[in-house]
Design a protein around this motif. Structure first.
Motif: not given
Length: 367
Positions: A165, A45, A26, A178, A175-176, A169, A49, A43, A21
């Motif tokens: 991002l 990570t 990105a 983490e 979606t992200l 999103l 991010r 995405v 990210a």
């Protein structure tokens, strides 16, 4: 039941997974949804991010390259940054005048690095006077000259990454993830499966892996090592005195160092070349006495008036590749692409790296 799953307990599925990210990840995710707004993107990570090299990057973009391939990437990235600015309304970049201190016999070699075909020229009397007011005690050897080029840019890598991002999103199917540290990439049932350190997993039709300095501790480590990738400590000191309005950047070309005005922070960024190789981002990293000695020696030689203001700075790791040329290539099949090797220039080359990665996945011509 989510439309991404077909059976209870099946891993969530996406059209594209982007691992990383930072700037490259990105931009790749942003380009993916711009090309196909219906493409479902995850995405991924292991932390937050833009927490690695992107967050600590100085954002200095000199469109140069030491070989034709790198110059082509730099020129393409400049054009893509302009396109991003047009599409977003702002790409967080501002022009900055640049002055170069270089050995006289290396002037032609410096000109040859300019991706836009520009050329250096001797500083004018007015420009020299501004340099003397800006850099107290500015001095150089008889065999060195001060040169000027067209303005270049100072960017805000973290700001741009967050902005892109947010665009990705903002679409409901994206979606992200983490805290999802990908340790394995495998193929199962015609899909790419990404497995996390804690056993979590998702699947995707295709994947871009842009792990930045974590490249040698993850699923593409072997492929990266085969291509000569190494990690290295990167150091940028802070010169804690405010840059005056209109202050130029000063590149110490022979030392591979630069002084960049950082107006938002009210100080200068002094980037030097650290001698510490094979220092990964998960190791304890700090500016040490050797780094400070190198920085002080350069300032004592060229800008002694900055010596009392050399206080603190930023330190991180980055992935370096042979010839400082990024590696964008498939890994184990045409549905997974790695984009690695920013070599300290990941931000300024990130648009072309991201575009190349997507072009590989989408069957389009590369930069």
């Amino acid at each position: 039941m989510s439309e991404r799953t077909t059976r209870t307990g099946e891993a969530p599925h996406y059209d594209l997974a982007v691992v990383g990210a930072g700037a490259v990840g990105a931009i790749a995710a942003y380009y993916a949804v711009r090309r196909d707004p219906g493409r479902r993107v995850a995405v991924i990570t292991h932390a937050g991010r833009g927490t690695g090299a992107t967050r600590l990057s100085a954002g200095f973009d000199t469109p140069t390259g030491h070989n034709p391939a790198q110059r082509a990437l730099a020129a393409r990235s400049t054009a893509l940054f302009d396109e991003l600015a047009a599409g977003l309304g702002d790409a967080g970049r501002a022009p900055v005048d640049v002055r170069w201190l270089v050995t006289r016999e290396n002037t032609a070699a410096l000109d040859a690095t300019m991706a836009d075909g520009g050329r250096t020229r001797p500083v004018t009397g007015e420009q020299r006077a501004l340099l003397d007011r800006t850099f107290p005690g500015l001095a150089h050897d008889d065999e060195q000259v001060l040169l000027a080029t067209a303005p270049m840019t100072a960017g805000q890598p973290q700001w741009l990454t967050d902005r892109l991002l947010d665009e990705v999103l903002g679409r409901p199917d994206n979606t992200l993830l983490e805290g999802f540290r990908v340790t394995e990439v495998r193929r199962t049932g015609g899909r790419v499966e990404l497995v996390a350190a804690d056993g979590g997993r998702i699947t995707a039709s295709k994947a871009v892996l842009a792990p930045g300095p974590w490249v040698l501790d993850g699923p593409v480590a072997a492929a990266a090592r085969e291509r000569g990738a190494r990690v290295k400590k990167v150091v940028a000191f802070h010169i804690m005195t405010p840059p005056p309005p209109g202050a130029p950047a000063l590149v110490l070309e022979d030392a591979d160092a630069f002084l960049l005005p950082h107006h938002p922070g009210g100080h200068w960024i002094f980037s030097i070349t650290s001698p510490d190789w094979d220092r990964g981002p998960d190791e304890p990293l700090a500016i040490d006495a050797r780094d400070r000695q190198l920085a002080r020696a350069l300032l004592a030689r060229h800008v002694p008036g900055f010596l009392p203001h050399l206080l603190g700075g930023r330190v991180f790791s980055d992935c370096f590749t042979p010839g400082h040329l990024p590696v964008v290539d498939t890994v184990g099949g045409d549905d997974v692409v790695m984009a690695i090797g920013g070599s300290g220039s990941g931000y300024r080359l990130s648009p072309a790296m991201a575009e190349d990665a997507l072009n590989l996945l989408d069957g389009r011509p590369r930069t």
